[in-house]
Design an enzyme around this catalytic site. Structure first.
Site, PDB file in Angstrom:
ATOM      1  N   LYS A  13      -7.838  23.884 -33.288  1.00 22.87           N
ATOM      2  CA  LYS A  13      -9.303  23.921 -33.484  1.00 22.87           C
ATOM      3  C   LYS A  13      -9.671  23.673 -34.951  1.00 22.87           C
ATOM      4  O   LYS A  13     -10.561  22.897 -35.255  1.00 22.87           O
ATOM      5  CB  LYS A  13      -9.873  25.295 -33.037  1.00 22.87           C
ATOM      6  N   ARG A  88     -16.086  33.773 -28.405  1.00 21.54           N
ATOM      7  CA  ARG A  88     -14.761  34.180 -27.947  1.00 21.54           C
ATOM      8  C   ARG A  88     -14.824  35.216 -26.846  1.00 21.54           C
ATOM      9  O   ARG A  88     -13.784  35.642 -26.342  1.00 21.54           O
ATOM     10  CB  ARG A  88     -14.041  34.817 -29.129  1.00 21.54           C
ATOM     11  N   ARG A 127       2.684  27.196 -39.535  1.00 24.21           N
ATOM     12  CA  ARG A 127       1.428  26.850 -40.229  1.00 24.21           C
ATOM     13  C   ARG A 127       1.394  27.399 -41.656  1.00 24.21           C
ATOM     14  O   ARG A 127       1.787  28.513 -41.924  1.00 24.21           O
ATOM     15  CB  ARG A 127       0.241  27.431 -39.468  1.00 24.21           C
ATOM     16  N   ARG A 160       0.497  31.618 -46.140  1.00 18.67           N
ATOM     17  CA  ARG A 160       0.640  31.800 -44.689  1.00 18.67           C
ATOM     18  C   ARG A 160      -0.226  32.980 -44.295  1.00 18.67           C
ATOM     19  O   ARG A 160      -0.451  33.892 -45.096  1.00 18.67           O
ATOM     20  CB  ARG A 160       2.107  32.038 -44.323  1.00 18.67           C
ATOM     21  N   ARG A 172      -2.590  38.194 -29.915  1.00 15.73           N
ATOM     22  CA  ARG A 172      -3.716  37.241 -29.988  1.00 15.73           C
ATOM     23  C   ARG A 172      -3.800  36.427 -28.702  1.00 15.73           C
ATOM     24  O   ARG A 172      -4.893  36.138 -28.205  1.00 15.73           O
ATOM     25  CB  ARG A 172      -3.548  36.326 -31.210  1.00 15.73           C
TER      26      ARG A 172
END
Ligand code: AP5
Length: 215
Positions: A13, A88, A127, A160, A172
């Protein structure tokens, strides 16, 4: 143009919405980035959000809705906005509808980035982002062109996320399944939901999104 990106953690996203922001000049609004900025300056909102974010839980609807209400009212959103990470929950989706009606705005497209769960954990653990400009990278799929130097701004510092630890990612994903996936039918019924194959390489995902938006 007003767009919503939906999808599980690590679906892309942020990557896709940042690209559209740059290309079309419409503002990206990431509730995750907004909350991380509050945590970084240790504000009251940041203090409320930190423990929840660190454990992979969602922050309260009231707090998030108030944040979005203020943000959407700002001048830079007049030309359009991209919502990344909001709504959400069903309560957030309904609150957004009411907010848009009161502002005389509508959502043009809800883009759902569909990615299998077994891919997400690897994406998230790889990531990292540029501290200076926030550009998103990945150890495997998207490293900087020159090791240690940001492609976008030349920055040398990377970070990070605290919530990208494997055990937090599990939580999550549970929150996503429990609270966020159930809002897909809400937008499907409105006829504005478009499912994108988020498992393709990032530039191919971008091409699919752009082809859809041009229609
Ligand atoms: P938030 O920051 O919104 O996190 P998220 O939704 O879990 O999504 P991510 O940022 O992890 O992933 P992404 O889909 O943006 O993927 P990205 O492009 O980075 O929220 C964090 C926390 O804040 C929440 O847990 C919650 O506590 C709180 N919060 C936020 N909003 C809230 C709300 N509305 N209500 C309540 N609480 C809220 O990509 C991931 C990686 O994959 C990168 O390394 C990237 O380079 C790579 N990648 C991207 N696309 C591809 C591709 N196509 N192929 C290969 N690699 C790719």
């Amino acid at each position: 143009m007003n767009i919503i990106f939906l999808g599980p953690p690590g679906a892309g996203k942020g990557t896709q919405s940042r690209f559209l922001e740059k290309k079309y000049g419409i503002v990206q609004i990431s509730t995750g980035d907004m909350l991380r900025a509050e945590v970084a300056c240790n504000s009251d909102i940041g203090k409320q959000a930190k423990a929840l974010m660190d454990s992979g839980k969602l922050v309260s609807d009231d707090l998030i809705i108030a944040m979005i209400k203020n943000r959407i009212a700002q001048k830079d959103c007049q030309k359009g906005f991209i919502l990344d990470g909001f709504p959400r929950t069903e309560a957030q989706a309904e609150a957004l509808d009411r907010l848009l009606v009161s502002e005389g705005k509508t959502i043009d497209a809800v883009l759902f980035l569909n990615v299998d769960e077994d891919i997400l954990a690897d994406r998230i653990s790889g990531r990292f982002t540029c501290v200076q400009c926030g550009k998103i990278y990945n150890d495997i799929s998207n490293p900087p062109r020159v090791d240690g130097v940001c492609d976008a701004c030349g920055g040398h510092e990377f970070q990070r996320r605290a919530d990208d630890k494997r055990e937090t990612v599990v939580e999550r994903l549970k929150e996503y399944r429990r609270s966020t996936a159930p809002i897909l039918p809400f937008y499907e019924k409105k006829g504005c939901l478009y499912t994108v194959n988020g498992m393709l390489p990032a530039d191919e995902v971008t091409a699919e999104i752009e082809a859809f938006l041009k229609k």
